[in-house]
Design a protein around this motif. Structure first.
Motif, PDB file in Angstrom:
ATOM      1  N   LEU A 168       2.694   5.314 -31.806  1.00 62.76           N
ATOM      2  CA  LEU A 168       2.563   3.951 -31.283  1.00 62.76           C
ATOM      3  C   LEU A 168       3.927   3.305 -31.058  1.00 62.76           C
ATOM      4  O   LEU A 168       4.148   2.622 -30.053  1.00 62.76           O
ATOM      5  N   ILE A 169       4.843   3.524 -32.006  1.00 60.17           N
ATOM      6  CA  ILE A 169       6.193   2.981 -31.840  1.00 60.17           C
ATOM      7  C   ILE A 169       6.867   3.593 -30.613  1.00 60.17           C
ATOM      8  O   ILE A 169       7.542   2.900 -29.846  1.00 60.17           O
ATOM      9  N   PHE A 170       6.665   4.909 -30.424  1.00 64.63           N
ATOM     10  CA  PHE A 170       7.232   5.581 -29.252  1.00 64.63           C
ATOM     11  C   PHE A 170       6.638   5.010 -27.965  1.00 64.63           C
ATOM     12  O   PHE A 170       7.364   4.776 -26.982  1.00 64.63           O
ATOM     13  N   ILE A 171       5.312   4.771 -27.981  1.00 66.52           N
ATOM     14  CA  ILE A 171       4.655   4.207 -26.788  1.00 66.52           C
ATOM     15  C   ILE A 171       5.189   2.812 -26.497  1.00 66.52           C
ATOM     16  O   ILE A 171       5.489   2.473 -25.348  1.00 66.52           O
ATOM     17  N   VAL A 172       5.300   1.994 -27.560  1.00 66.56           N
ATOM     18  CA  VAL A 172       5.821   0.634 -27.383  1.00 66.56           C
ATOM     19  C   VAL A 172       7.246   0.679 -26.832  1.00 66.56           C
ATOM     20  O   VAL A 172       7.596  -0.052 -25.902  1.00 66.56           O
ATOM     21  N   ARG A 173       8.071   1.559 -27.430  1.00 67.83           N
ATOM     22  CA  ARG A 173       9.466   1.662 -26.998  1.00 67.83           C
ATOM     23  C   ARG A 173       9.544   2.117 -25.534  1.00 67.83           C
ATOM     24  O   ARG A 173      10.332   1.574 -24.742  1.00 67.83           O
ATOM     25  N   THR A 174       8.733   3.124 -25.194  1.00 68.97           N
ATOM     26  CA  THR A 174       8.732   3.622 -23.815  1.00 68.97           C
ATOM     27  C   THR A 174       8.237   2.561 -22.846  1.00 68.97           C
ATOM     28  O   THR A 174       8.799   2.379 -21.764  1.00 68.97           O
ATOM     29  N   TYR A 175       7.183   1.836 -23.267  1.00 68.28           N
ATOM     30  CA  TYR A 175       6.615   0.806 -22.404  1.00 68.28           C
ATOM     31  C   TYR A 175       7.620  -0.324 -22.174  1.00 68.28           C
ATOM     32  O   TYR A 175       7.791  -0.800 -21.045  1.00 68.28           O
ATOM     33  N   ILE A 176       8.299  -0.731 -23.245  1.00 69.70           N
ATOM     34  CA  ILE A 176       9.321  -1.776 -23.111  1.00 69.70           C
ATOM     35  C   ILE A 176      10.442  -1.311 -22.192  1.00 69.70           C
ATOM     36  O   ILE A 176      10.938  -2.070 -21.355  1.00 69.70           O
ATOM     37  N   ARG A 177      10.825  -0.038 -22.359  1.00 69.69           N
ATOM     38  CA  ARG A 177      11.887   0.518 -21.511  1.00 69.69           C
ATOM     39  C   ARG A 177      11.465   0.528 -20.044  1.00 69.69           C
ATOM     40  O   ARG A 177      12.249   0.157 -19.165  1.00 69.69           O
ATOM     41  N   LEU A 178      10.214   0.934 -19.784  1.00 71.96           N
ATOM     42  CA  LEU A 178       9.713   0.957 -18.408  1.00 71.96           C
ATOM     43  C   LEU A 178       9.657  -0.452 -17.826  1.00 71.96           C
ATOM     44  O   LEU A 178      10.003  -0.665 -16.659  1.00 71.96           O
ATOM     45  N   GLN A 179       9.195  -1.408 -18.660  1.00 74.10           N
ATOM     46  CA  GLN A 179       9.145  -2.789 -18.193  1.00 74.10           C
ATOM     47  C   GLN A 179      10.552  -3.333 -17.920  1.00 74.10           C
ATOM     48  O   GLN A 179      10.759  -4.099 -16.983  1.00 74.10           O
ATOM     49  N   PHE A 180      11.486  -2.901 -18.769  1.00 71.84           N
ATOM     50  CA  PHE A 180      12.868  -3.345 -18.577  1.00 71.84           C
ATOM     51  C   PHE A 180      13.405  -2.860 -17.228  1.00 71.84           C
ATOM     52  O   PHE A 180      13.987  -3.625 -16.461  1.00 71.84           O
ATOM     53  N   PHE A 181      13.174  -1.561 -16.948  1.00 73.25           N
ATOM     54  CA  PHE A 181      13.646  -1.027 -15.674  1.00 73.25           C
ATOM     55  C   PHE A 181      12.874  -1.611 -14.489  1.00 73.25           C
ATOM     56  O   PHE A 181      13.398  -1.737 -13.389  1.00 73.25           O
ATOM     57  N   LYS A 182      11.612  -1.986 -14.762  1.00 65.50           N
ATOM     58  CA  LYS A 182      10.787  -2.548 -13.691  1.00 65.50           C
ATOM     59  C   LYS A 182      11.268  -3.944 -13.311  1.00 65.50           C
ATOM     60  O   LYS A 182      11.270  -4.325 -12.143  1.00 65.50           O
ATOM     61  N   HIS A 183      11.647  -4.725 -14.325  1.00 67.53           N
ATOM     62  CA  HIS A 183      11.987  -6.129 -14.076  1.00 67.53           C
ATOM     63  C   HIS A 183      13.496  -6.392 -13.978  1.00 67.53           C
ATOM     64  O   HIS A 183      13.892  -7.482 -13.587  1.00 67.53           O
ATOM     65  N   THR A 184      14.311  -5.427 -14.347  1.00 68.97           N
ATOM     66  CA  THR A 184      15.751  -5.669 -14.272  1.00 68.97           C
ATOM     67  C   THR A 184      16.213  -5.695 -12.824  1.00 68.97           C
ATOM     68  O   THR A 184      15.578  -5.132 -11.931  1.00 68.97           O
ATOM     69  N   ILE A 185      17.338  -6.366 -12.593  1.00 74.49           N
ATOM     70  CA  ILE A 185      17.865  -6.465 -11.232  1.00 74.49           C
ATOM     71  C   ILE A 185      19.125  -5.624 -11.063  1.00 74.49           C
ATOM     72  O   ILE A 185      19.754  -5.662 -10.012  1.00 74.49           O
ATOM     73  N   TYR A 186      19.469  -4.866 -12.112  1.00 77.59           N
ATOM     74  CA  TYR A 186      20.705  -4.068 -12.066  1.00 77.59           C
ATOM     75  C   TYR A 186      20.418  -2.570 -12.076  1.00 77.59           C
ATOM     76  O   TYR A 186      19.449  -2.108 -12.690  1.00 77.59           O
ATOM     77  N   ASP A 187      21.274  -1.833 -11.407  1.00 73.01           N
ATOM     78  CA  ASP A 187      21.246  -0.372 -11.460  1.00 73.01           C
ATOM     79  C   ASP A 187      21.952   0.068 -12.746  1.00 73.01           C
ATOM     80  O   ASP A 187      23.111  -0.315 -12.970  1.00 73.01           O
TER      81      ASP A 187
END
Length: 334
Positions: A168-187
């Motif tokens: 679950l921690i891995f899923i949360v971490r991965t999901y947060i990471r994906l959301q971060f890349f989804k919503h970030t404006i930087y490469d």
């Protein structure tokens, strides 16, 4: 108001982690409650065994009746907590416990009858003691079997809980990471703005340029041999190239990485003539500031200017312009 489903999903996953731990505690609590009941059963059996020897040797009628009453009460407790609800119903010799207990009860009834008639007390007492010892042995075997099974289940439960929490921690971490890349404006590789931000700014800039009647130009830089540059040993060369490109333009320009092998700069208030001059200066900037003895980079530059009557997008027009330009070669051994 639009709900932030990303935050809700993450919160639900975190709640699930919190719920898993009490579930494991629940099974652990049940295990220790069972051990407490088993300990009470053994205490009752020890008391019955000791009380029987006292019962056969006492002559005082009141004391004898008191002991019989206590033994009867202990037997009732054993029958309720052990015989009717045995420690482990999967125990292979479970049927034996009922038989041995019934034999003991029968011997105990005979002992009480012998005490009442004052006949063969010694024989009945010895027989009852043998039966209670046999039942105690059977009960201990069942409880030992239960403890082994319970410990195995407890270890499995703890291991499963820990594994589930890790997942679950891995899923949360991965999901947060994906959301971060989804919503970030930087490469994340170059630190420049990404394609999502580029599309947003370009659209707004074009609308503003058309409305105010001001020029808007776009310059794109394509790396023809990007595959060589993307190798781990050449990562620093890519960062150097991106740094030169990013620092070349004004603060009012928007510099982005729109694809892995393509960079772009949105330049407001720049006419076609200005952006073409800027392209030439950029070539000179690369040749003067980029140096690499081992790697030669092939670049293509395309420019376009926003017009109200254009039939294609500004980015497509810049790509078309790039195809008609010669390749710029920088770096490599001279």
């Amino acid at each position: 108001m639009k709900k932030d489903w990303s935050a809700i999903r993450i919160t639900l996953l975190l709640y699930l982690i919190v719920v898993v731990v009490p579930l494991n505690y629940y099974f652990t609590k049940k295990y220790f409650e069972g051990m407490r009941n088993d300990a009470a059963t053994l205490n009752n059996l020890v008391f019955i065994s000791g009380a029987l020897s006292t019962l056969s040797n006492t002559e005082d009628l009141n004391e004898r009746n008191t002991l019989i009453s206590k033994i009867d009460s202990s037997l009732e407790t054993v029958e309720q907590k052990f015989i009717n609800f045995p420690p482990n119903r999967e125990y292979v010799n479970l049927f034996l416990a009922d038989d041995v207990f019934n034999l003991f009860k029968q011997s105990y009834a005979e002992l009480k009858e012998s005490l009442k008639n004052a006949k063969e007390i010694k024989i009945s007492a010895d027989k009852t003691s043998i039966e209670i010892n046999a039942f105690s042995t059977t009960a201990q075997e069942m409880m030992s079997y239960k403890i082994e099974m319970a410990l195995d289940n407890l270890y499995i439960s703890i291991a499963f809980t820990m594994l589930l929490i890790i997942v679950l921690i891995f899923i949360v971490r991965t999901y947060i990471r994906l959301q971060f890349f989804k919503h970030t404006i930087y490469d994340y590789e170059t630190g420049l703005y990404n394609k999502k931000y580029f599309d947003s700014v370009l659209k707004k800039s074009q609308l503003l340029a058309v409305r105010e009647g001001k020029p808007l130009s776009l310059l794109i830089l394509f790396i023809a041999n990007y595959n060589e540059l993307s190798e781990s040993s050449n990562k620093k060369e890519l960062e150097k190239l991106a740094t030169i490109f990013g620092h070349f333009f004004r603060h009012s320009d928007t510099v982005c990485r729109i694809e892995k092998d393509c960079f772009a700069s949105i330049t407001p208030d720049a006419s076609l003539a200005n952006i073409e001059k800027l392209s030439d200066k950029l070539q000179q900037e690369f040749k003067s500031k980029f140096s690499s003895d081992t790697l030669k980079i092939n670049l293509c530059i395309g420019v376009a200017t926003c017009t109200e009557n254009s039939s294609i997008s500004l980015l497509e027009e810049a790509r078309k312009s790039m195809q008609n330009c010669s390749v710029i070669k920088i770096g490599g051994a001279s």
